[in-house]
Design a protein around this motif. Structure first.
Motif, PDB file in Angstrom:
ATOM      1  N   GLY A 124       5.074  -3.384   1.472  1.00 36.09           N
ATOM      2  CA  GLY A 124       4.844  -4.194   2.659  1.00 36.09           C
ATOM      3  C   GLY A 124       3.412  -4.633   2.888  1.00 36.09           C
ATOM      4  N   ALA A 125       2.452  -3.946   2.292  1.00 33.99           N
ATOM      5  CA  ALA A 125       1.060  -4.260   2.620  1.00 33.99           C
ATOM      6  C   ALA A 125       0.144  -3.947   1.440  1.00 33.99           C
ATOM      7  N   VAL A 126      -0.962  -4.644   1.439  1.00 37.47           N
ATOM      8  CA  VAL A 126      -2.030  -4.397   0.470  1.00 37.47           C
ATOM      9  C   VAL A 126      -3.261  -4.034   1.283  1.00 37.47           C
ATOM     10  N   ARG A 127      -3.823  -2.850   1.040  1.00 38.86           N
ATOM     11  CA  ARG A 127      -5.005  -2.408   1.760  1.00 38.86           C
ATOM     12  C   ARG A 127      -6.209  -2.484   0.826  1.00 38.86           C
ATOM     13  N   GLY A 163       0.722  -3.177  -9.898  1.00 41.64           N
ATOM     14  CA  GLY A 163       0.295  -4.474 -10.427  1.00 41.64           C
ATOM     15  C   GLY A 163      -0.277  -5.362  -9.337  1.00 41.64           C
ATOM     16  N   VAL A 164       0.348  -5.348  -8.158  1.00 44.50           N
ATOM     17  CA  VAL A 164      -0.174  -6.125  -7.024  1.00 44.50           C
ATOM     18  C   VAL A 164      -1.551  -5.605  -6.638  1.00 44.50           C
ATOM     19  N   ALA A 165      -1.730  -4.281  -6.654  1.00 44.90           N
ATOM     20  CA  ALA A 165      -3.031  -3.697  -6.318  1.00 44.90           C
ATOM     21  C   ALA A 165      -4.098  -4.123  -7.322  1.00 44.90           C
ATOM     22  N   ARG A 166      -3.734  -4.181  -8.580  1.00 46.81           N
ATOM     23  CA  ARG A 166      -4.712  -4.610  -9.594  1.00 46.81           C
ATOM     24  C   ARG A 166      -5.096  -6.074  -9.420  1.00 46.81           C
ATOM     25  N   LEU A 167      -4.105  -6.917  -9.110  1.00 45.04           N
ATOM     26  CA  LEU A 167      -4.417  -8.322  -8.858  1.00 45.04           C
ATOM     27  C   LEU A 167      -5.326  -8.482  -7.640  1.00 45.04           C
ATOM     28  N   ALA A 168      -5.031  -7.723  -6.588  1.00 49.37           N
ATOM     29  CA  ALA A 168      -5.847  -7.792  -5.379  1.00 49.37           C
ATOM     30  C   ALA A 168      -7.257  -7.283  -5.646  1.00 49.37           C
ATOM     31  N   ALA A 169      -7.373  -6.224  -6.435  1.00 49.61           N
ATOM     32  CA  ALA A 169      -8.694  -5.683  -6.764  1.00 49.61           C
ATOM     33  C   ALA A 169      -9.510  -6.692  -7.570  1.00 49.61           C
ATOM     34  N   GLN A 216      -5.595 -12.983  -0.423  1.00 51.40           N
ATOM     35  CA  GLN A 216      -4.392 -13.656   0.077  1.00 51.40           C
ATOM     36  C   GLN A 216      -4.038 -14.852  -0.801  1.00 51.40           C
ATOM     37  N   SER A 217      -5.034 -15.627  -1.235  1.00 55.22           N
ATOM     38  CA  SER A 217      -4.734 -16.777  -2.092  1.00 55.22           C
ATOM     39  C   SER A 217      -4.214 -16.335  -3.463  1.00 55.22           C
ATOM     40  N   ARG A 218      -4.712 -15.214  -3.988  1.00 55.86           N
ATOM     41  CA  ARG A 218      -4.235 -14.700  -5.262  1.00 55.86           C
ATOM     42  C   ARG A 218      -2.778 -14.254  -5.147  1.00 55.86           C
ATOM     43  N   LEU A 219      -2.426 -13.613  -4.026  1.00 55.95           N
ATOM     44  CA  LEU A 219      -1.058 -13.161  -3.836  1.00 55.95           C
ATOM     45  C   LEU A 219      -0.123 -14.314  -3.501  1.00 55.95           C
TER      46      LEU A 219
END
Length: 185
Positions: free
Chosen positions: A136-139, A111-117, A162-165
């Motif tokens: 620990g990280a989002v690449r 879910g974090v990856a989808r938000l970042a994408a 970063q602002s989205r997270l």
């Protein structure tokens, strides 16, 4: 009411598959030997030879003790795999639920990856986004055809993700790593 930490258990497919396959093989062998006994009136030789060698063993023999120890270790490992909870698979989000004594909100790394994408895809100049996330990280790897603005695209993607997270409240738990690839035209 005490606060309970949310844990998601892994599916434990490997131990379950191993046990199922062993039971299937043993059951099939017993069934074939039994049917052969019913049809011919005698046990098949492939079933008699191992049974005879097992019958000749004593309780103190090395084979019996070693086999017992191996089966004990396998049993304990399978029992622990079934009983112990798996590691946390979600990332805590700073969100409180109203009208609840204790609550914890989590989001999966996927879910974090989808938000970042989604955040990276909104940046001008980004043509393709590949995101992977762990606890620990989002690449983030983006592709662009803008050769002269690579640093600007990288900074914009970093800021957007970063602002989205940060809105989630995951804070420093998710470090954002950004790479930009320039597409050849």
């Amino acid at each position: 009411m005490s606060q309970v930490e949310l844990r998601r258990r892994p599916s434990r497919t490997v131990p379950a598959t191993v046990v199922a396959l062993v039971l299937l093989v043993v059951t099939a062998a017993i069934t074939v030997a039994s049917v052969s006994r019913l049809l011919d009136g005698t046990w098949p030789t492939w079933a008699l030879d191992p049974a005879g060698s097992v019958a000749r063993q004593t309780w103190g023999s090395a084979v019996v003790v070693t086999t017992g120890a191996v089966l004990l270790v396998v049993g304990v490992v399978l029992l622990l795999a079934a009983v112990l909870p798996g590691r946390r698979s979600g990332i805590s989000v700073a969100y409180t639920v109203e009208n609840a004594e204790a609550s914890e909100v989590v989001i999966t790394p996927r879910g974090v990856a989808r938000l970042a994408a989604a955040a990276a895809d909104e940046v001008d100049g980004v043509e393709r986004v590949d995101v992977s996330a762990s606890k620990g990280a989002v690449r983030v790897v983006v592709s662009t055809s803008l050769r002269e603005d690579v640093d600007a695209v990288s900074a914009a993607v970093q800021q957007s993700v970063q602002s989205r997270l940060d809105v989630l409240g995951t804070g420093p738990v998710c470090q954002v790593e950004t790479r930009v690839r320039v597409k050849e035209s």
